[in-house]
Design an enzyme around this catalytic site. Sequence first.
Site, PDB file in Angstrom:
ATOM      1  N   GLY A  13      -4.039   4.884  -7.403  1.00  0.00           N
ATOM      2  CA  GLY A  13      -4.195   3.559  -6.818  1.00  0.00           C
ATOM      3  C   GLY A  13      -5.431   3.402  -5.938  1.00  0.00           C
ATOM      4  N   ALA A  83      -1.981   6.563   2.472  1.00  0.00           N
ATOM      5  CA  ALA A  83      -0.655   6.746   1.861  1.00  0.00           C
ATOM      6  C   ALA A  83       0.303   5.683   2.384  1.00  0.00           C
ATOM      7  CB  ALA A  83      -0.113   8.137   2.170  1.00  0.00           C
ATOM      8  N   ILE A  85       4.223   3.332   1.267  1.00  0.00           N
ATOM      9  CA  ILE A  85       5.282   2.981   0.315  1.00  0.00           C
ATOM     10  C   ILE A  85       5.883   1.629   0.697  1.00  0.00           C
ATOM     11  CG2 ILE A  85       5.948   5.358  -0.255  1.00  0.00           C
ATOM     12  CD1 ILE A  85       8.323   5.002   1.736  1.00  0.00           C
ATOM     13  N   ASP A  88      11.520  -2.682  -0.432  1.00  0.00           N
ATOM     14  CA  ASP A  88      11.767  -4.085  -0.083  1.00  0.00           C
ATOM     15  C   ASP A  88      13.249  -4.457  -0.097  1.00  0.00           C
ATOM     16  OD1 ASP A  88       9.040  -4.161  -0.062  1.00  0.00           O
ATOM     17  OD2 ASP A  88       8.825  -5.622  -1.674  1.00  0.00           O
ATOM     18  N   GLN A 141       6.043 -10.971   5.463  1.00  0.00           N
ATOM     19  CA  GLN A 141       6.381 -11.204   4.050  1.00  0.00           C
ATOM     20  C   GLN A 141       7.886 -11.135   3.865  1.00  0.00           C
ATOM     21  OE1 GLN A 141       5.970 -12.611   1.420  1.00  0.00           O
ATOM     22  NE2 GLN A 141       4.689 -11.410   0.057  1.00  0.00           N
ATOM     23  N   TYR A 147       8.095  -3.085   6.109  1.00  0.00           N
ATOM     24  CA  TYR A 147       6.679  -2.905   5.749  1.00  0.00           C
ATOM     25  C   TYR A 147       5.767  -3.741   6.659  1.00  0.00           C
ATOM     26  CZ  TYR A 147       2.680  -2.625   2.449  1.00  0.00           C
ATOM     27  OH  TYR A 147       1.457  -2.416   1.848  1.00  0.00           O
ATOM     28  N   PRO A 177      -5.752  -4.980   2.813  1.00  0.00           N
ATOM     29  CA  PRO A 177      -5.871  -5.501   1.457  1.00  0.00           C
ATOM     30  C   PRO A 177      -4.822  -6.585   1.203  1.00  0.00           C
ATOM     31  CG  PRO A 177      -5.604  -3.082   1.463  1.00  0.00           C
ATOM     32  CD  PRO A 177      -5.253  -3.591   2.830  1.00  0.00           C
TER      33      PRO A 177
HETATM   34  P1  NDP Z   1       0.334   3.633  -4.806  1.00  0.00           P
HETATM   35  O1  NDP Z   1       1.826   3.556  -4.812  1.00  0.00           O
HETATM   36  O2  NDP Z   1      -0.424   3.350  -6.059  1.00  0.00           O
HETATM   37  O3  NDP Z   1      -0.118   5.101  -4.287  1.00  0.00           O
HETATM   38  C1  NDP Z   1       0.383   5.561  -3.068  1.00  0.00           C
HETATM   39  C2  NDP Z   1      -0.176   6.947  -2.774  1.00  0.00           C
HETATM   40  O4  NDP Z   1       0.394   7.370  -1.523  1.00  0.00           O
HETATM   41  C3  NDP Z   1       0.230   7.979  -3.800  1.00  0.00           C
HETATM   42  O5  NDP Z   1      -0.836   8.896  -4.023  1.00  0.00           O
HETATM   43  C4  NDP Z   1       1.419   8.683  -3.155  1.00  0.00           C
HETATM   44  O6  NDP Z   1       1.588  10.041  -3.529  1.00  0.00           O
HETATM   45  C5  NDP Z   1       1.020   8.630  -1.694  1.00  0.00           C
HETATM   46  N1  NDP Z   1       2.171   8.750  -0.820  1.00  0.00           N
HETATM   47  C6  NDP Z   1       3.280   7.954  -0.761  1.00  0.00           C
HETATM   48  N2  NDP Z   1       4.147   8.436   0.143  1.00  0.00           N
HETATM   49  C7  NDP Z   1       3.577   9.545   0.680  1.00  0.00           C
HETATM   50  C8  NDP Z   1       3.995  10.508   1.640  1.00  0.00           C
HETATM   51  N3  NDP Z   1       5.174  10.414   2.285  1.00  0.00           N
HETATM   52  N4  NDP Z   1       3.165  11.544   1.920  1.00  0.00           N
HETATM   53  C9  NDP Z   1       1.978  11.656   1.285  1.00  0.00           C
HETATM   54  N5  NDP Z   1       1.522  10.779   0.373  1.00  0.00           N
HETATM   55  C10 NDP Z   1       2.335   9.752   0.070  1.00  0.00           C
HETATM   56  O7  NDP Z   1      -0.124   2.709  -3.619  1.00  0.00           O
HETATM   57  P2  NDP Z   1      -1.390   1.697  -3.486  1.00  0.00           P
HETATM   58  O8  NDP Z   1      -2.605   2.384  -3.951  1.00  0.00           O
HETATM   59  O9  NDP Z   1      -1.014   0.389  -4.059  1.00  0.00           O
HETATM   60  O10 NDP Z   1      -1.433   1.512  -1.896  1.00  0.00           O
HETATM   61  C11 NDP Z   1      -2.271   2.280  -1.057  1.00  0.00           C
HETATM   62  C12 NDP Z   1      -2.202   1.716   0.360  1.00  0.00           C
HETATM   63  O11 NDP Z   1      -2.636   0.362   0.341  1.00  0.00           O
HETATM   64  C13 NDP Z   1      -0.797   1.725   0.953  1.00  0.00           C
HETATM   65  O12 NDP Z   1      -0.854   2.019   2.333  1.00  0.00           O
HETATM   66  C14 NDP Z   1      -0.350   0.287   0.748  1.00  0.00           C
HETATM   67  O13 NDP Z   1       0.627  -0.084   1.690  1.00  0.00           O
HETATM   68  C15 NDP Z   1      -1.652  -0.446   0.936  1.00  0.00           C
HETATM   69  N6  NDP Z   1      -1.677  -1.788   0.318  1.00  0.00           N
HETATM   70  C16 NDP Z   1      -1.522  -1.938  -1.042  1.00  0.00           C
HETATM   71  C17 NDP Z   1      -1.565  -3.209  -1.604  1.00  0.00           C
HETATM   72  C18 NDP Z   1      -1.434  -3.443  -3.071  1.00  0.00           C
HETATM   73  O14 NDP Z   1      -1.374  -4.618  -3.462  1.00  0.00           O
HETATM   74  N7  NDP Z   1      -1.410  -2.427  -3.897  1.00  0.00           N
HETATM   75  C19 NDP Z   1      -1.750  -4.401  -0.762  1.00  0.00           C
HETATM   76  C20 NDP Z   1      -1.906  -4.120   0.636  1.00  0.00           C
HETATM   77  C21 NDP Z   1      -1.869  -2.857   1.138  1.00  0.00           C
HETATM   78  P3  NDP Z   1       2.138  10.417  -5.021  1.00  0.00           P
HETATM   79  O15 NDP Z   1       0.977  10.133  -5.945  1.00  0.00           O
HETATM   80  O16 NDP Z   1       2.475  11.866  -4.945  1.00  0.00           O
HETATM   81  O17 NDP Z   1       3.318   9.542  -5.266  1.00  0.00           O
END
Ligand code: NDP
Length: 242
Positions: A13, A83, A85, A88, A141, A147, A177
Site C-alpha cells: 500500500g 502502519a 489498521i 470499523d 467518519q 480510527y 491522506p
Molecule cells: P494497508 O492495509 O495497505 O497496509 C498496511 C501496512 O501496515 C501493512 O504493511 C501491514 O503489515 C502494516 N501493519 C498493520 N498493522 C501493523 C502492526 N500492528 N505492526 C506492524 N505493521 C502493521 O494500508 P494503507 O497503505 O492503505 O494505509 C497506510 C496508512 O495510511 C495507514 O496508517 C492508514 O491509516 C493511512 N491512510 C490510508 C488511507 C487509504 O485510503 N488507504 C486513507 C488515509 C490514511 P502486513 O503487510 O504484514 O499486513
Amino acid sequence: MARVALVTGGVRGIGAAIARALQSAGYRVAATYAGNTKAAEAFHAETAIPVFQWDVGDFAACGAGVKQVEAALGPIEILVNNAGIVRDSSLHKMTKAQWDAVINTDLNALFNMCRSVIEGMRSRKFGRIVNIASINGQKGQFGQTNYSAAKAGELGFTRALALESARVGITVNAICPGYTHTEMLDAVSPEVMKDVILPQIPIGRLGRPEEIARAVVFLAADEAGYITGSTLSINGGQYMGG
Ligand code: NDP
C-alpha cells in the site's frame, strides 16, 4: 553516506510506495510489516529493501526492532510511522477489542516507535519524523470512532513532539491522506465507492499511493528543516479544514 529511513508497514500500500520513493531519492531504506510474509518477501525480491517483522503496537518489540535495523543499516534518521489498521463499527456496536486494536496499532505505535528512535536523533541533532494520519482524524467518519480518535491523536502527538524537538534539528510532521487506492479500501463495496465515496471527492478519483509518497520525500529532505508541526492534507479536495 546516504541517510537511513525506516517505514513501518512499508511492504504494501502507501508504505510500499513511500519506501520505494525514498529509495529512488537515494536513502537507504528499511521497511517493516506485521504478518504478511508473502507480501514482504515479494516486496523485498522486487526492491532489495530489507524487511523486518514486528508489531508496532508492542513497545518492547519496537525497541528491539529498531536495534536490529540500526545494526544492519546504521542510525535511523528518518522515521515514517505509516502502519495502520481499521476495525470499523458504529460505537453502539463496537467491541472493546476493535477499539483497542486500532488505538494500539494507529496511535500507541507512535509512542512506541518515536520513543525508540528519539534519543538517538537528539544526540545526533538530526531527524525527520513523518506520521501518516488520515482525513478521518481531521473531520471524523461514521463507523470510525476508534480510527478517527487515533488519527486525531496522531496530529496532537505530532505537534507536541515537534515543539520538543525543534531546537535539536528534528522535524515532526503529519500527512493526512484522503481515500487512497490500497488494499485497505477492499472492504468498501463497489456501490458505496461509486455512489457515496467518489462523489465526495472534487478531483473525482481516489488518490494514488505514489501521491502520498511524494510528500514524504519532500518532508524527509535535509532542505525541509523549517517545516515542523505541520499537517499536510492530500485528499483530492475532499476536506479543506485544519
Ligand atoms: P494497508 O492495509 O495497505 O497496509 C498496511 C501496512 O501496515 C501493512 O504493511 C501491514 O503489515 C502494516 N501493519 C498493520 N498493522 C501493523 C502492526 N500492528 N505492526 C506492524 N505493521 C502493521 O494500508 P494503507 O497503505 O492503505 O494505509 C497506510 C496508512 O495510511 C495507514 O496508517 C492508514 O491509516 C493511512 N491512510 C490510508 C488511507 C487509504 O485510503 N488507504 C486513507 C488515509 C490514511 P502486513 O503487510 O504484514 O499486513
